[in-house]
Design a protein around this motif. Structure first.
Motif, PDB file in Angstrom:
ATOM      1  N   LEU A  21       0.836  -1.192   0.000  1.00 32.50           N
ATOM      2  CA  LEU A  21       0.000   0.000   0.000  1.00 32.50           C
ATOM      3  C   LEU A  21       0.876   1.250   0.000  1.00 32.50           C
ATOM      4  O   LEU A  21       1.890   1.310   0.694  1.00 32.50           O
ATOM      5  CB  LEU A  21      -0.910   0.037   1.234  1.00 32.50           C
ATOM      6  N   HIS A  24      -1.680   7.645   1.351  1.00 25.96           N
ATOM      7  CA  HIS A  24      -2.591   8.656   0.791  1.00 25.96           C
ATOM      8  C   HIS A  24      -3.098   9.514   1.951  1.00 25.96           C
ATOM      9  O   HIS A  24      -4.216   9.296   2.450  1.00 25.96           O
ATOM     10  CB  HIS A  24      -3.766   7.998   0.071  1.00 25.96           C
ATOM     11  N   ARG A  27      -6.791  11.026   2.085  1.00 20.82           N
ATOM     12  CA  ARG A  27      -8.064  10.296   2.013  1.00 20.82           C
ATOM     13  C   ARG A  27      -7.937   8.960   2.741  1.00 20.82           C
ATOM     14  O   ARG A  27      -6.840   8.478   3.022  1.00 20.82           O
ATOM     15  CB  ARG A  27      -8.496  10.071   0.561  1.00 20.82           C
ATOM     16  N   THR A  28      -9.087   8.379   3.029  1.00 22.12           N
ATOM     17  CA  THR A  28      -9.140   7.084   3.710  1.00 22.12           C
ATOM     18  C   THR A  28      -9.880   6.092   2.838  1.00 22.12           C
ATOM     19  O   THR A  28     -10.451   6.444   1.801  1.00 22.12           O
ATOM     20  CB  THR A  28      -9.876   7.197   5.061  1.00 22.12           C
ATOM     21  N   TYR A  29      -9.888   4.838   3.291  1.00 19.79           N
ATOM     22  CA  TYR A  29     -10.640   3.798   2.584  1.00 19.79           C
ATOM     23  C   TYR A  29     -12.130   3.929   2.899  1.00 19.79           C
ATOM     24  O   TYR A  29     -12.551   4.689   3.779  1.00 19.79           O
ATOM     25  CB  TYR A  29     -10.113   2.405   2.982  1.00 19.79           C
ATOM     26  N   TYR A  30     -12.914   3.169   2.180  1.00 19.75           N
ATOM     27  CA  TYR A  30     -14.366   3.238   2.337  1.00 19.75           C
ATOM     28  C   TYR A  30     -14.792   2.958   3.774  1.00 19.75           C
ATOM     29  O   TYR A  30     -15.780   3.494   4.254  1.00 19.75           O
ATOM     30  CB  TYR A  30     -15.008   2.207   1.388  1.00 19.75           C
ATOM     31  N   ASN A  31     -14.026   2.093   4.461  1.00 20.94           N
ATOM     32  CA  ASN A  31     -14.362   1.766   5.851  1.00 20.94           C
ATOM     33  C   ASN A  31     -13.833   2.798   6.838  1.00 20.94           C
ATOM     34  O   ASN A  31     -13.956   2.631   8.049  1.00 20.94           O
ATOM     35  CB  ASN A  31     -13.829   0.378   6.214  1.00 20.94           C
ATOM     36  N   TYR A  33     -10.662   3.559   7.313  1.00 20.65           N
ATOM     37  CA  TYR A  33      -9.309   3.268   7.773  1.00 20.65           C
ATOM     38  C   TYR A  33      -8.270   3.993   6.923  1.00 20.65           C
ATOM     39  O   TYR A  33      -8.484   4.248   5.724  1.00 20.65           O
ATOM     40  CB  TYR A  33      -9.029   1.764   7.704  1.00 20.65           C
ATOM     41  N   THR A  34      -7.127   4.290   7.524  1.00 21.96           N
ATOM     42  CA  THR A  34      -5.996   4.869   6.810  1.00 21.96           C
ATOM     43  C   THR A  34      -5.176   3.756   6.166  1.00 21.96           C
ATOM     44  O   THR A  34      -5.400   2.567   6.408  1.00 21.96           O
ATOM     45  CB  THR A  34      -5.106   5.661   7.765  1.00 21.96           C
ATOM     46  N   ASP A  35      -4.198   4.174   5.360  1.00 27.09           N
ATOM     47  CA  ASP A  35      -3.325   3.177   4.734  1.00 27.09           C
ATOM     48  C   ASP A  35      -2.597   2.338   5.781  1.00 27.09           C
ATOM     49  O   ASP A  35      -2.456   1.116   5.621  1.00 27.09           O
ATOM     50  CB  ASP A  35      -2.297   3.879   3.835  1.00 27.09           C
ATOM     51  N   MET A  38      -4.909  -0.206   7.166  1.00 27.53           N
ATOM     52  CA  MET A  38      -5.299  -1.208   6.174  1.00 27.53           C
ATOM     53  C   MET A  38      -4.149  -2.114   5.754  1.00 27.53           C
ATOM     54  O   MET A  38      -4.368  -3.155   5.122  1.00 27.53           O
ATOM     55  CB  MET A  38      -5.858  -0.515   4.930  1.00 27.53           C
ATOM     56  N   ASN A  42      -4.980  -5.755   4.191  1.00 29.34           N
ATOM     57  CA  ASN A  42      -4.976  -5.881   2.741  1.00 29.34           C
ATOM     58  C   ASN A  42      -4.360  -7.197   2.285  1.00 29.34           C
ATOM     59  O   ASN A  42      -4.693  -7.712   1.220  1.00 29.34           O
ATOM     60  CB  ASN A  42      -4.209  -4.706   2.128  1.00 29.34           C
TER      61      ASN A  42
END
Length: 386
Positions: A21, A24, A27-31, A33-35, A38, A42
């Motif tokens: 990963l 970023h 921005r965060t993921y849909y849930n 969470y940060t990179d 995640m 992942n």
């Protein structure tokens, strides 16, 4: 983007994690969470997403592999131990992965000073990846001798698939890996605790890599290359590797190993109505052949066929029994031919199938060659040798 390729007929992808990963910070993921949050998730979510997408979109078992992953990722696809070549480090990885519950593993089979030894190991792993990586040393560029060795090993790999697939199904149900380190296979033998240049492939095949010495646990072992029996005395023995092979391969006493005839590729739509059965009698032994349609997920609802082979050696007699098949799947053959090769210490005086004398069998170099017909796979067939 990938669905375009899927619609064109692609059945799987190589998933290379690289850095896994990138950051970023905006921005965060849909849930939510940060990179960083995640990052570990992942490792499982990526192969899971690939598996589910193929299942939902095409209804097939995709063949994708992930060059990484943690415990849990093996549920969703095959695994490959990264860019470590096909040498000793790759072998250590395979043994440790199996001990950690990761079953369907492989490594690169690529050109280095151990290329042919790497091939010997690579075709005797759960799955095989012939990977020239950064060079142009593809098999068809090899000198004639090495090219023929490649061809022989690939033929052996395809021939062994009924045995390997059955071992995979067994592993899926029990957690026992296909590649088994010596301590895993022989937990009561303290001599094997640190052995890393040999392993068991399934119950019956002992693979030796990167050495012409091999430890043989107690019992009788048959050299796969020349058919000679060696008595294991719980010690290492020196065994010359044939000039046209690249490693050692032994068969455990009592083994029953199903092979298939030579093929250029695997076609699930073509039923295996003929199998080559190699039998090495010793006391009482058994092997179960597992089969399904190889494509759909109907096996999850029980669409699996199990055929059990029992071999009994008493006195001067050998009896091989093919039990009635249990279960079924779409496309399952209704009848089957078994071309049997049975190790016998002396030329038989009588060979019969289901109580009827058989003609046309042959005996040479300590092996009986005979055809066992099973007109109805739901009915038992018995081969008797005296």
């Amino acid at each position: 983007h990938l669905m375009n390729f899927v619609d064109q007929g692609i059945d799987g992808f190589k998933l290379d994690p690289a850095r896994t990963l990138d950051e970023h910070p905006d921005r965060t993921y849909y849930n939510g969470y940060t990179d960083r949050e995640m990052h570990n998730m992942n490792q499982v979510l990526l192969p899971m997403q690939m598996n589910r997408t193929f299942r939902d979109h095409k209804g097939i078992r995709s063949f994708h592999h992930y060059c990484g992953g943690y415990a849990g990722s093996q549920h969703w696809g095959a695994l490959q131990s990264g860019d470590n070549g096909g040498g000793r480090t790759a072998l250590f990885d395979q043994l440790n992965l199996g001990m950690s519950g990761l079953m369907n593993t492989s490594c690169d089979v690529m050109w280095d000073e151990n290329q042919l030894a790497s091939l010997h190991m690579g075709v005797l792993l759960p799955w095989t990846q012939i990977n020239s990586w950064f060079t142009l040393f593809h098999p068809w560029y090899f000198p004639p001798k090495e090219k023929q060795i490649y061809r022989d090993y690939v033929k052996l790999r395809y021939a062994l698939l009924p045995y390997i697939y059955s071992t995979a199904v067994q592993g899926s149900a029990t957690g026992m890996p296909m590649v088994r380190s010596m301590p895993l296979s022989f937990p009561d033998d303290r001599n094997v605790d640190d052995m890393v240049y040999q392993y068991m492939l399934g119950d019956n095949l002992l693979v030796g890599v990167f050495s012409d010495s091999i430890y043989l646990p107690k019992g009788e072992w048959i050299n796969f290359w020349d058919g000679k029996t060696v008595t294991g005395r719980a010690e290492k023995v020196h065994v010359p590797v044939p000039d046209n092979r690249a490693g050692l391969l032994f068969v455990k006493e009592g083994a029953i190993i199903p092979f298939q005839k030579p093929v250029q590729y695997i076609d699930p739509a073509k039923p295996l109505d003929t199998l080559l059965l190699q039998v090495y009698p010793k006391g009482s032994s058994t092997f179960t052949l597992y089969e399904d349609d190889g494509v759909t997920f109907k096996h999850e609802q029980g669409a699996i066929a199990k055929t059990r082979f029992d071999c009994s050696q008493t006195g001067s007699g050998i009896e091989l029994t093919v039990r009635p098949v249990e279960g079924s799947y779409d496309g399952m053959p209704a009848s089957r031919i078994y071309e049997c090769t049975v190790a016998c210490s002396a030329r038989p005086s009588q060979v019969s199938v289901d109580g009827k004398s058989v003609e046309g069998w042959s005996y040479e170099n300590g092996k009986l060659h005979v055809t066992l017909a099973q007109p109805d796979v739901t009915r038992q067939a018995v081969l008797s040798i005296r």
